[in-house]
Design a protein around this motif. Structure first.
Motif, short mmCIF file in Angstrom:
data_model
loop_
_atom_site.label_atom_id
_atom_site.label_comp_id
_atom_site.label_asym_id
_atom_site.label_seq_id
_atom_site.Cartn_x
_atom_site.Cartn_y
_atom_site.Cartn_z
N ASP A 178 0.84 -1.21 0.00
CA ASP A 178 0.00 0.00 0.00
C ASP A 178 0.87 1.25 0.00
N GLU A 179 1.90 1.25 0.85
CA GLU A 179 2.79 2.42 0.91
C GLU A 179 3.58 2.57 -0.38
N ALA A 180 4.13 1.45 -0.88
CA ALA A 180 4.97 1.51 -2.08
C ALA A 180 4.16 1.96 -3.30
N LEU A 181 3.02 1.33 -3.52
CA LEU A 181 2.21 1.67 -4.70
C LEU A 181 1.63 3.08 -4.58
N GLY A 182 1.28 3.48 -3.36
CA GLY A 182 0.80 4.85 -3.17
C GLY A 182 1.86 5.86 -3.56
N TYR A 183 3.09 5.62 -3.14
CA TYR A 183 4.20 6.53 -3.49
C TYR A 183 4.45 6.51 -4.99
N LEU A 184 4.53 5.32 -5.59
CA LEU A 184 4.85 5.20 -7.01
C LEU A 184 3.77 5.83 -7.89
N GLU A 185 2.51 5.63 -7.52
CA GLU A 185 1.42 6.22 -8.31
C GLU A 185 1.41 7.74 -8.20
N ASP A 186 1.65 8.25 -6.98
CA ASP A 186 1.72 9.72 -6.82
C ASP A 186 2.89 10.30 -7.61
N ARG A 187 4.00 9.61 -7.60
CA ARG A 187 5.17 10.10 -8.34
C ARG A 187 4.90 10.11 -9.84
N GLN A 188 4.17 9.11 -10.31
CA GLN A 188 3.86 9.07 -11.74
C GLN A 188 2.87 10.17 -12.12
N LYS A 189 1.97 10.49 -11.20
CA LYS A 189 1.03 11.59 -11.47
C LYS A 189 1.76 12.93 -11.58
N GLN A 190 2.76 13.11 -10.72
CA GLN A 190 3.55 14.34 -10.75
C GLN A 190 4.49 14.39 -11.94
N ASP A 191 4.95 13.20 -12.37
CA ASP A 191 5.88 13.12 -13.50
C ASP A 191 5.42 11.99 -14.42
N PRO A 192 4.59 12.30 -15.41
CA PRO A 192 4.04 11.26 -16.30
C PRO A 192 5.10 10.46 -17.05
N THR A 193 6.34 10.98 -17.12
CA THR A 193 7.39 10.23 -17.81
C THR A 193 7.98 9.13 -16.93
N PHE A 194 7.67 9.16 -15.64
CA PHE A 194 8.21 8.16 -14.72
C PHE A 194 7.49 6.83 -14.92
N THR A 195 8.23 5.77 -15.14
CA THR A 195 7.66 4.44 -15.34
C THR A 195 8.26 3.47 -14.33
N TYR A 196 7.46 2.49 -13.93
CA TYR A 196 7.92 1.56 -12.89
C TYR A 196 7.20 0.23 -13.03
N GLU A 197 7.71 -0.75 -12.31
CA GLU A 197 7.06 -2.05 -12.17
C GLU A 197 7.38 -2.58 -10.78
N VAL A 198 6.51 -3.41 -10.26
CA VAL A 198 6.73 -4.06 -8.96
C VAL A 198 6.68 -5.56 -9.18
N ILE A 199 7.73 -6.26 -8.77
CA ILE A 199 7.82 -7.72 -8.92
C ILE A 199 7.87 -8.33 -7.53
N VAL A 200 6.86 -9.10 -7.17
CA VAL A 200 6.83 -9.80 -5.89
C VAL A 200 7.17 -11.26 -6.16
N VAL A 201 8.26 -11.73 -5.58
CA VAL A 201 8.64 -13.14 -5.74
C VAL A 201 8.09 -13.92 -4.56
#
Length: 297
Positions: free
Chosen positions: A89-112
């Motif tokens: 929840d914390e990680a995705l919340g941060y990553l989504e907010d960062r992408q909203k502020q910077d649309p060029t920011f791209t990411y992925e989350v891999i849970v093993v």
């Protein structure tokens, strides 16, 4: 007659040194004959593909491919059904907010789905990011501190062969942690830190913080050489990095103790101490080898 006690002391010292040398040779022999190379990572058929955001089936990427994301977050998870959702929840919340502020920011989350090094490597080798963050599933480190690691990584430029590592560190919290620990656990902590310094890694005060950011090239070079599967694999990773002269920055991060640790104080520290000794001896005896001229596949 007066010299007899002195002779006994000298004899005792010689015997002590001889026994210590014999013990070291025996341990080195055991370390050598029990050393095994990590087998090629096996992928089940269902692990060769993934569903993209549009629900379409794609071949699982490889770290040998060119990056298509700015950041990959790899989260080793083993029986983390209680702690992982909070961390995500914390990680995705941060990553989504960062992408909203910077649309060029791209990411992925891999849970093993396994906390072992073998599965963590699968996550690393399937990453698409220019930079790869290893983050523990307990969420002990505040996820926005990834920006501190990014700054630490950038401060290391120019990167040799595009390789660099930034390690989150709890060293600045040592006095506070000592005040909360028992004398026995504090003694174990100091003993472990001494063994890390004496046998494997120097210049890094906290090797075990589960928050590390690597460039794509550094991740490929270090993880392709790893052997240790359990708690001490961070130490071997940094040992390999220092062998290849990969610059490493240690960055203070916000960290909170989270209940549910899989670490059993005495036995886990004992296992890590054994692993540290075997890391040193196996590389020293040539059972494991690192080639300075090795190029990234």
């Amino acid at each position: 007659m007066a010299s007899l006690p002195l002779q006994l002391v000298v004899l005792g010292s010689v015997l002590g040194v001889a026994l210590a040398a014999a013990a070291l040779i025996l341990i080195s022999f055991v370390a050598f004959i029990t050393a095994t190379e990590m087998p090629p990572l096996h992928q089940h058929e269902e692990e060769r593909f993934f569903l993209n955001a549009g629900g379409q089936k794609e071949t699982l990427p490889s770290i040998r491919d060119s990056p298509t994301k700015q950041l990959s977050v790899v989260v080793p998870s083993y029986n983390e059904e209680k702690r992982l959702p909070v961390m995500m929840d914390e990680a995705l919340g941060y990553l989504e907010d960062r992408q909203k502020q910077d649309p060029t920011f791209t990411y992925e989350v891999i849970v093993v789905d396994d906390g072992s090094k073998d599965q963590t490597s699968k996550g690393i080798f399937s990453s698409r990011g220019e930079k790869i963050l290893m983050a523990d599933a307990d969420g002990a480190t505040k996820f926005p501190d990834v920006e501190k690691l990014e700054k630490g990584l950038n401060d290391l430029q120019p990167w040799p062969d595009q390789m660099a590592i930034a390690c989150g560190s709890r060293a600045h919290l040592k006095e506070e942690s000592i005040a909360q620990r028992s004398y026995f656990r504090t003694l174990l902590m100091y003993g472990f830190h001494f063994l890390v310094w004496f046998l494997c890694v120097r210049g890094i005060k906290d090797t075990q913080c589960g928050f590390k950011l690597l460039t794509r090239e550094a991740a490929s070079r270090t993880f392709s050489s790893l052997h240790i599967e359990r708690w001490a694999f961070d130490v071997e990773l940094l040992y390999i990095a220092q062998f290849f002269k990969i610059p490493v920055a240690e960055i203070a991060v916000n960290w909170t103790e989270i209940e549910g640790s899989k670490l059993v104080p005495f036995w886990s520290w004992l296992q890590m101490g054994r692993d540290l000794l075997f890391i040193r001896l196996r590389y020293l005896t040539g059972a494991w080898k690192l080639e300075q001229s090795r190029k990234m596949n």
